[in-house]
Design a protein around this motif. Structure first.
Motif, short mmCIF file in Angstrom:
data_model
loop_
_atom_site.label_atom_id
_atom_site.label_comp_id
_atom_site.label_asym_id
_atom_site.label_seq_id
_atom_site.Cartn_x
_atom_site.Cartn_y
_atom_site.Cartn_z
N ALA A 1 0.86 -1.19 0.00
CA ALA A 1 0.00 0.00 0.00
C ALA A 1 0.89 1.23 0.00
CB ALA A 1 -0.92 0.00 1.21
N ARG A 2 0.34 2.35 -0.38
CA ARG A 2 1.06 3.63 -0.41
C ARG A 2 0.92 4.31 0.95
NH1 ARG A 2 -1.62 5.33 -4.21
NH2 ARG A 2 -3.09 6.55 -3.03
N PHE A 3 1.98 4.94 1.45
CA PHE A 3 1.94 5.65 2.73
C PHE A 3 1.43 7.06 2.50
CE2 PHE A 3 4.73 7.66 6.25
CZ PHE A 3 3.66 7.69 7.11
N ALA B 1 -15.27 -2.75 2.78
CA ALA B 1 -14.57 -3.04 1.54
C ALA B 1 -13.67 -1.90 1.08
CB ALA B 1 -15.59 -3.37 0.44
N ARG B 2 -14.02 -0.64 1.40
CA ARG B 2 -13.25 0.52 0.91
C ARG B 2 -12.37 1.14 1.98
NH1 ARG B 2 -12.67 0.88 -4.05
NH2 ARG B 2 -12.41 3.12 -3.92
N GLN B 3 -12.60 0.83 3.26
CA GLN B 3 -11.79 1.35 4.35
C GLN B 3 -11.80 0.35 5.50
OE1 GLN B 3 -11.96 5.53 5.70
NE2 GLN B 3 -12.55 4.73 7.68
N THR B 4 -10.64 0.16 6.13
CA THR B 4 -10.54 -0.79 7.23
C THR B 4 -9.36 -0.45 8.13
OG1 THR B 4 -10.50 -3.15 7.77
CG2 THR B 4 -9.11 -2.45 5.95
N TRP C 1 -6.58 1.98 6.50
CA TRP C 1 -6.33 1.68 5.09
C TRP C 1 -7.57 2.08 4.29
CZ3 TRP C 1 -9.10 -1.38 1.77
CH2 TRP C 1 -8.52 -1.63 0.52
N ARG C 2 -7.34 2.67 3.12
CA ARG C 2 -8.43 3.01 2.19
C ARG C 2 -8.11 2.46 0.81
NH1 ARG C 2 -9.25 9.37 3.58
NH2 ARG C 2 -10.14 9.07 5.65
N ALA C 3 -9.13 2.00 0.13
CA ALA C 3 -8.97 1.50 -1.24
C ALA C 3 -8.61 2.65 -2.16
CB ALA C 3 -10.26 0.83 -1.70
N GLY C 4 -7.94 2.31 -3.26
CA GLY C 4 -7.61 3.31 -4.26
C GLY C 4 -8.85 3.76 -5.02
N PRO C 5 -8.72 4.84 -5.81
CA PRO C 5 -9.89 5.36 -6.52
C PRO C 5 -10.40 4.44 -7.63
CG PRO C 5 -7.91 6.57 -7.14
CD PRO C 5 -7.53 5.63 -6.02
N ASP C 6 -9.52 3.59 -8.14
CA ASP C 6 -9.93 2.68 -9.21
C ASP C 6 -10.36 1.35 -8.61
OD1 ASP C 6 -9.17 4.55 -11.18
OD2 ASP C 6 -7.08 3.89 -11.02
N GLY D 1 -4.26 0.40 -2.58
CA GLY D 1 -4.77 1.47 -1.75
C GLY D 1 -3.69 2.24 -1.04
N ALA D 2 -4.07 2.90 0.05
CA ALA D 2 -3.14 3.74 0.82
C ALA D 2 -3.50 3.64 2.30
CB ALA D 2 -3.23 5.19 0.35
N PHE D 3 -2.56 4.04 3.15
CA PHE D 3 -2.83 4.03 4.58
C PHE D 3 -2.28 5.30 5.22
CE2 PHE D 3 1.36 2.12 4.22
CZ PHE D 3 2.08 2.71 5.24
N ALA D 4 -2.86 5.65 6.37
CA ALA D 4 -2.37 6.73 7.23
C ALA D 4 -2.24 6.14 8.63
CB ALA D 4 -3.32 7.91 7.23
#
Length: 120
Positions: free
Chosen positions: A22-24, A51-54, A92-97, A103-106
């Motif tokens: 995932a992208r930071f 499904a889109r955020q966890t 974690w959040r899913a990418g736009p596509d 996806g990416a995480f913070a």
């Protein structure tokens, strides 16, 4: 780990742990200036696994904290004395596509405990 770099994240997928790249950092919405969102306050936040955020865990060897009032601040690396891995809490959040499962995480942040808080 630097902003927008790739890292591995353990996230929940269909009720089971899944280790995936995932992208930071969450990209800012279109039209907003600044870098990606890399930290989210955990107090008062409810994160529902979907499904889109966890919720996620990010394995690493340690993390840095900074002390001081002005630049250059003192940088401290915090890591276990036995070089054991550290798991940092994240969102974690899913990418736009739809096909982008990386996806990416913070990282989730909180007030420091006594073992890492700066001294008086």
């Amino acid at each position: 780990m630097r902003q927008t770099n790739g890292a591995m994240a353990v996230r929940v997928v269909d009720g089971a742990a899944d280790l995936a790249p995932a992208r930071f950092g969450f990209p800012l919405p279109a039209g907003r200036k600044g870098g990606p969102v890399i930290n989210c306050r955990s107090e008062g936040r409810e994160i529902v696994n979907g499904a889109r955020q966890t919720r996620a865990l990010v394995p690493c060897s340690g993390f840095h904290e900074f002390t001081g009032e002005k630049y250059p601040k003192t940088r401290w690396k915090l890591s276990p004395p036995d070089d054991a891995p550290v798991l940092l809490a994240a969102v974690w959040r899913a990418g736009p596509d739809p096909g982008d499962d990386g996806g990416a995480f913070a990282l989730l942040t909180a007030e420091p405990g006594p073992d890492v808080a700066p001294g008086p």
